[in-house]
Design a protein around this motif. Structure first.
Motif, PDB file in Angstrom:
ATOM      1  N   ASN A  86       1.442  -1.063   0.756  1.00  0.00           N
ATOM      2  CA  ASN A  86      -0.281   0.500   0.285  1.00  0.00           C
ATOM      3  C   ASN A  86       1.077   1.060  -0.192  1.00  0.00           C
ATOM      4  OD1 ASN A  86      -2.498  -1.856   0.169  1.00  0.00           O
ATOM      5  ND2 ASN A  86      -1.837  -2.140   2.175  1.00  0.00           N
ATOM      6  N   THR A  87       0.724   2.182  -0.918  1.00  0.00           N
ATOM      7  CA  THR A  87       1.587   3.625  -0.631  1.00  0.00           C
ATOM      8  C   THR A  87       0.621   4.561  -0.946  1.00  0.00           C
ATOM      9  OG1 THR A  87       2.712   2.079  -2.618  1.00  0.00           O
ATOM     10  CG2 THR A  87       3.113   4.690  -2.559  1.00  0.00           C
ATOM     11  N   GLY A  88       0.331   5.589   0.061  1.00  0.00           N
ATOM     12  CA  GLY A  88      -0.007   6.625   0.610  1.00  0.00           C
ATOM     13  C   GLY A  88      -0.891   6.447   0.969  1.00  0.00           C
ATOM     14  N   GLU A  89      -1.398   7.836   1.670  1.00  0.00           N
ATOM     15  CA  GLU A  89      -3.282   7.728   1.631  1.00  0.00           C
ATOM     16  C   GLU A  89      -4.023   6.600   1.431  1.00  0.00           C
ATOM     17  OE1 GLU A  89      -4.085  10.260   4.297  1.00  0.00           O
ATOM     18  OE2 GLU A  89      -2.202  10.593   4.810  1.00  0.00           O
ATOM     19  N   GLY A  90      -4.240   7.377  -0.227  1.00  0.00           N
ATOM     20  CA  GLY A  90      -5.514   6.634  -0.627  1.00  0.00           C
ATOM     21  C   GLY A  90      -5.595   5.483  -0.695  1.00  0.00           C
ATOM     22  N   ALA A  91      -4.499   4.829  -0.796  1.00  0.00           N
ATOM     23  CA  ALA A  91      -3.964   3.030  -0.391  1.00  0.00           C
ATOM     24  C   ALA A  91      -4.619   2.690   1.259  1.00  0.00           C
ATOM     25  CB  ALA A  91      -3.316   2.590  -1.159  1.00  0.00           C
ATOM     26  N   GLY A  92      -4.152   3.769   2.212  1.00  0.00           N
ATOM     27  CA  GLY A  92      -4.369   3.307   3.250  1.00  0.00           C
ATOM     28  C   GLY A  92      -2.576   2.815   3.805  1.00  0.00           C
ATOM     29  N   GLN A  93      -2.409   3.515   3.521  1.00  0.00           N
ATOM     30  CA  GLN A  93      -0.621   3.186   4.265  1.00  0.00           C
ATOM     31  C   GLN A  93      -0.391   3.575   5.055  1.00  0.00           C
ATOM     32  OE1 GLN A  93       2.677   4.572   2.207  1.00  0.00           O
ATOM     33  NE2 GLN A  93       3.787   3.375   3.503  1.00  0.00           N
ATOM     34  N   SER A  94      -0.397   3.000   6.412  1.00  0.00           N
ATOM     35  CA  SER A  94      -0.223   3.375   7.964  1.00  0.00           C
ATOM     36  C   SER A  94       0.945   3.202   8.295  1.00  0.00           C
ATOM     37  CB  SER A  94      -2.070   3.169   8.464  1.00  0.00           C
ATOM     38  OG  SER A  94      -1.544   1.284   8.901  1.00  0.00           O
ATOM     39  N   VAL A  95       1.736   2.611   8.016  1.00  0.00           N
ATOM     40  CA  VAL A  95       3.406   2.735   8.568  1.00  0.00           C
ATOM     41  C   VAL A  95       4.003   3.406   7.304  1.00  0.00           C
ATOM     42  CG1 VAL A  95       4.882   1.234   9.740  1.00  0.00           C
ATOM     43  CG2 VAL A  95       2.767   0.893   9.998  1.00  0.00           C
ATOM     44  N   LYS A  96       4.921   3.985   6.909  1.00  0.00           N
ATOM     45  CA  LYS A  96       5.659   5.427   6.455  1.00  0.00           C
ATOM     46  C   LYS A  96       6.468   4.058   6.506  1.00  0.00           C
ATOM     47  CE  LYS A  96       2.394   8.324   5.166  1.00  0.00           C
ATOM     48  NZ  LYS A  96       1.675   8.305   6.149  1.00  0.00           N
ATOM     49  N   HIS A  97       7.212   2.920   6.244  1.00  0.00           N
ATOM     50  CA  HIS A  97       8.153   2.518   6.221  1.00  0.00           C
ATOM     51  C   HIS A  97       7.675   1.645   5.321  1.00  0.00           C
ATOM     52  CE1 HIS A  97      12.232   0.228   8.238  1.00  0.00           C
ATOM     53  NE2 HIS A  97      11.452  -0.021   7.474  1.00  0.00           N
ATOM     54  N   LEU A  98       8.716   1.306   3.828  1.00  0.00           N
ATOM     55  CA  LEU A  98       8.660   0.052   3.455  1.00  0.00           C
ATOM     56  C   LEU A  98       8.220  -1.104   3.890  1.00  0.00           C
ATOM     57  CD1 LEU A  98       8.063  -0.220   0.031  1.00  0.00           C
ATOM     58  CD2 LEU A  98      10.341  -0.943  -0.057  1.00  0.00           C
ATOM     59  N   HIS A  99       6.724  -1.902   2.665  1.00  0.00           N
ATOM     60  CA  HIS A  99       6.592  -2.835   3.414  1.00  0.00           C
ATOM     61  C   HIS A  99       6.073  -3.447   2.300  1.00  0.00           C
ATOM     62  CE1 HIS A  99       3.844  -0.573   5.198  1.00  0.00           C
ATOM     63  NE2 HIS A  99       2.708  -1.340   4.998  1.00  0.00           N
ATOM     64  N   PHE A 100       6.183  -5.623   2.595  1.00  0.00           N
ATOM     65  CA  PHE A 100       5.383  -5.726   1.659  1.00  0.00           C
ATOM     66  C   PHE A 100       4.515  -6.548   2.743  1.00  0.00           C
ATOM     67  CE2 PHE A 100       9.093  -4.226  -0.876  1.00  0.00           C
ATOM     68  CZ  PHE A 100       8.681  -3.729  -1.898  1.00  0.00           C
ATOM     69  N   HIS A 101       3.345  -6.585   2.037  1.00  0.00           N
ATOM     70  CA  HIS A 101       2.367  -7.284   2.484  1.00  0.00           C
ATOM     71  C   HIS A 101       1.948  -9.247   2.002  1.00  0.00           C
ATOM     72  CE1 HIS A 101      -0.337  -4.781   5.412  1.00  0.00           C
ATOM     73  NE2 HIS A 101       0.560  -4.074   4.231  1.00  0.00           N
ATOM     74  N   ILE A 102       2.515 -10.040   2.984  1.00  0.00           N
ATOM     75  CA  ILE A 102       2.598 -11.847   1.859  1.00  0.00           C
ATOM     76  C   ILE A 102       0.697 -11.965   2.893  1.00  0.00           C
ATOM     77  CG2 ILE A 102       3.387 -13.220   1.257  1.00  0.00           C
ATOM     78  CD1 ILE A 102       6.370 -12.180   2.659  1.00  0.00           C
ATOM     79  N   LEU A 103       0.174 -11.969   2.229  1.00  0.00           N
ATOM     80  CA  LEU A 103      -1.060 -12.855   2.232  1.00  0.00           C
ATOM     81  C   LEU A 103      -1.288 -14.330   1.418  1.00  0.00           C
ATOM     82  CD1 LEU A 103      -2.361  -9.256   1.160  1.00  0.00           C
ATOM     83  CD2 LEU A 103      -2.984 -10.541   3.991  1.00  0.00           C
TER      84      LEU A 103
END
Ligand code: AMP
Ligand code: ZN
Length: 113
Positions: A86-103
């Protein structure tokens, strides 16, 4: 810097670590939205994928390879899984340290909500 993922990376804050080396950490998301929900981060602080140029190219490749390896190790490759940054407000990024969710571990709809 007051960054929760930097604190996880340097172990000021505890997390359930799945994989770690000098540059990368993969740990369990504390608020999982799927039966398997991990986060892959570079230990070096960059805000989002928009700052990927601040990482060495080989680190970017290593993160993607680590994600691939973990997905296979945890058998996510059989049923399918999703990798999201998720990148930026519109995508719901809540932690501003690059992370990749693996779901993994359930069906995922497309398009996402
Ligand atoms: P995002 O909203 O895409 O920026 O994702 C941030 C993720 O970090 C969310 O899924 C949170 O549940 C997760 N998170 C926040 N704090 C922690 C923590 N201390 N340990 C593990 N995951 C966390
Ligand atoms: Zn950070």
């Amino acid at each position: 810097m007051d960054c929760i993922f930097c604190k996880i990376a340097n172990k000021e804050i505890k997390s359930e670590i799945i994989f770690e080396d000098d540059e990368i950490m993969i740990f369990k998301d504390v608020n999982p939205v799927a039966p398997l929900h991990l986060l892959a981060i570079p230990k070096k602080h960059v805000e989002s994928i928009l700052e990927i140029d601040k990482l060495e190219d080989d680190l970017t490749v290593k993160i993607l390879k680590a994600i691939s390896d973990i997905a296979k190790e945890m058998n996510m490759d059989k049923e399918g899984f999703r990798v999201v940054t998720n990148t930026g407000e519109g995508a719901g990024q809540s932690v501003k340290h690059l992370h990749f969710h693996i779901l993994g571990g359930r069906k995922f709809n497309w398009p996402p909500g």
